[in-house]
Enzyme design. Structure first.
Site, mmCIF file in Angstrom:
data_model
loop_
_atom_site.group_PDB
_atom_site.id
_atom_site.type_symbol
_atom_site.label_atom_id
_atom_site.label_comp_id
_atom_site.label_asym_id
_atom_site.label_seq_id
_atom_site.Cartn_x
_atom_site.Cartn_y
_atom_site.Cartn_z
ATOM 1 N N ASN A 22 15.738 28.184 98.477
ATOM 2 C CA ASN A 22 16.464 27.152 97.739
ATOM 3 C C ASN A 22 17.786 27.780 97.307
ATOM 4 O OD1 ASN A 22 17.378 25.087 96.140
ATOM 5 N ND2 ASN A 22 16.126 25.672 94.381
ATOM 6 N N TRP A 23 18.830 27.432 98.026
ATOM 7 C CA TRP A 23 20.123 28.078 97.746
ATOM 8 C C TRP A 23 20.770 27.540 96.478
ATOM 9 C CZ3 TRP A 23 23.249 28.517 102.995
ATOM 10 C CH2 TRP A 23 22.513 29.288 103.907
ATOM 11 N N LYS A 24 20.222 26.479 95.913
ATOM 12 C CA LYS A 24 20.810 25.833 94.726
ATOM 13 C C LYS A 24 22.275 25.492 95.010
ATOM 14 C CE LYS A 24 17.762 28.779 92.024
ATOM 15 N NZ LYS A 24 17.004 28.606 90.792
ATOM 16 N N HIS A 39 12.561 19.602 91.626
ATOM 17 C CA HIS A 39 12.844 20.963 91.150
ATOM 18 C C HIS A 39 13.099 20.927 89.645
ATOM 19 C CE1 HIS A 39 14.791 24.841 90.584
ATOM 20 N NE2 HIS A 39 14.228 25.206 91.724
ATOM 21 N N GLU A 60 15.177 22.340 87.828
ATOM 22 C CA GLU A 60 16.583 22.204 87.425
ATOM 23 C C GLU A 60 17.010 20.744 87.473
ATOM 24 O OE1 GLU A 60 18.173 25.183 90.065
ATOM 25 O OE2 GLU A 60 17.135 26.719 88.913
ATOM 26 N N GLU A 80 6.070 26.196 90.509
ATOM 27 C CA GLU A 80 7.175 26.981 89.972
ATOM 28 C C GLU A 80 7.156 26.939 88.447
ATOM 29 O OE1 GLU A 80 10.430 27.514 93.118
ATOM 30 O OE2 GLU A 80 10.931 25.756 91.936
ATOM 31 N N GLY A 128 14.663 32.029 88.098
ATOM 32 C CA GLY A 128 15.987 32.603 87.849
ATOM 33 C C GLY A 128 16.030 33.532 86.650
ATOM 34 N N SER A 176 11.331 33.775 90.747
ATOM 35 C CA SER A 176 11.702 35.189 90.830
ATOM 36 C C SER A 176 10.894 35.957 91.874
ATOM 37 C CB SER A 176 11.618 35.859 89.455
ATOM 38 O OG SER A 176 12.511 35.228 88.551
ATOM 39 N N GLY A 185 14.606 31.298 95.294
ATOM 40 C CA GLY A 185 15.964 30.990 94.872
ATOM 41 C C GLY A 185 16.901 32.160 95.137
ATOM 42 N N GLY A 186 17.128 32.967 94.113
ATOM 43 C CA GLY A 186 18.111 34.059 94.192
ATOM 44 C C GLY A 186 17.972 34.942 95.428
HETATM 45 C C1 PEP Z 1 13.942 28.231 92.779
HETATM 46 O O1 PEP Z 1 15.123 27.932 92.666
HETATM 47 O O2 PEP Z 1 13.121 27.400 93.201
HETATM 48 C C2 PEP Z 1 13.515 29.585 92.401
HETATM 49 C C3 PEP Z 1 12.254 29.911 92.497
HETATM 50 O O3 PEP Z 1 14.497 30.422 91.972
HETATM 51 P P1 PEP Z 1 14.352 32.023 91.755
HETATM 52 O O4 PEP Z 1 13.663 32.567 92.970
HETATM 53 O O5 PEP Z 1 15.779 32.503 91.647
HETATM 54 O O6 PEP Z 1 13.570 32.223 90.517
#
Ligand code: PEP
Length: 250
Positions: free
Chosen positions: A9-11, A94, A96, A166, A172, A212, A233-234
């Site tokens: 998930n590049w956000k 998600h 966010e 999640e 994040g 994470s 994500g990251g």
């Molecule tokens: C996400 O954006 O779904 C996510 C899990 O982010 P991160 O891996 O950065 O926690």
């Protein structure tokens, strides 16, 4: 969709040119993956991502869609539009989007309906806030999110749905759920789905962990019996790290 799926998930990151560069870096690193690999990119990067992934084992996902096919919804993108351009999957619900953009269990359910009607696969995100975990209501929250989002989804359509667990406190933040915590809630989601459908449907469902996940902790999380992949994500923004996570999903 296969059973094990690693999705990035590049956000709100990467321009189209940067998306092409990252995918080109990623392609050789994941070419022999034994799981499905998906990159979830911003809307404006979709054409570049589709072009860069053509003929590869990498699928492309959008990060949201509207539930209506078309209409007076300024700024929105429909599932039918995504499908028409060749997108295979959409990430919905998600945290966010729930936290910053007003998505509710009900509108997430509408988006799921719209996406499935348009022929897309869905990655449905569920997860609790830290206060909810501390109050001991994680199970109730996640079961409710799952039940409402899947309301009206047939057993046949469920084959096009992945659920990503999640925990919001782990997204994040660098704070990962322990492998045991991740597995416990993924198992609870599977039991919820078994209750809604049946054991076979629940067993066939891909349930990802996200929060994470990185090159260092992925193997431990992905070794859990009820964790069938990851939503990343990251670490998805670094080709090498993402490919290590892909390699850990066996
Ligand atoms: C996400 O954006 O779904 C996510 C899990 O982010 P991160 O891996 O950065 O926690």
């Amino acid at each position: 969709m296969g059973k094990y799926v690693i999705a990035g998930n590049w956000k709100m990151n990467k321009t189209p040119a940067e998306a092409t560069a990252l995918i080109n870096e990623l392609k050789p690193l994941v070419a022999n993956a034994s799981c499905d690999v998906i990159v979830g990119v911003p809307f404006v990067d979709l054409p570049a991502a589709l072009e860069a992934t053509a003929g590869t084992n990498i699928g492309v996902a959008a990060q949201n869609c509207h539930w209506k096919e078309s209409g007076a919804y300024t700024g929105e993108i429909s599932a039918a539009m995504l499908k028409a351009m060749g997108v295979g999957t959409v990430i919905l619900g998600h945290s966010e989007r729930r936290t910053y953009f007003g998505d509710t269990n009900e509108t997430v359910a509408q988006r799921v309906r719209g996406a499935l009607d348009a022929g897309l696969n869905v990655i449905l995100c569920v997860g609790e806030y830290l206060e909810q975990r501390e109050q001991g209501v994680t199970g109730e929250v996640v079961a409710m999110q799952t039940k409402i989002a899947l309301g009206g989804v047939s057993e046949e359509e469920l084959k096009r749905v992945i659920i990503a667990y999640e925990p919001v406190w782990a997204i994040g933040t660098g704070k990962t759920a322990t492998a045991e915590q991740a597995n416990e809630v993924c198992a609870l989601i599977r039991a919820t789905v078994a209750g809604l459908y049946n054991d076979a449907a629940a067993k066939a469902l891909t349930i990802q962990y996200g929060g994470s996940m990185n090159a260092g902790n992925a193997a431990d999380l992905l070794a859990q019996p009820d964790v069938d992949g990851g939503l990343i994500g990251g670490a998805a923004l670094k080709a090498n790290d993402f490919s290590i996570i892909v390699a850990a999903a066996k």
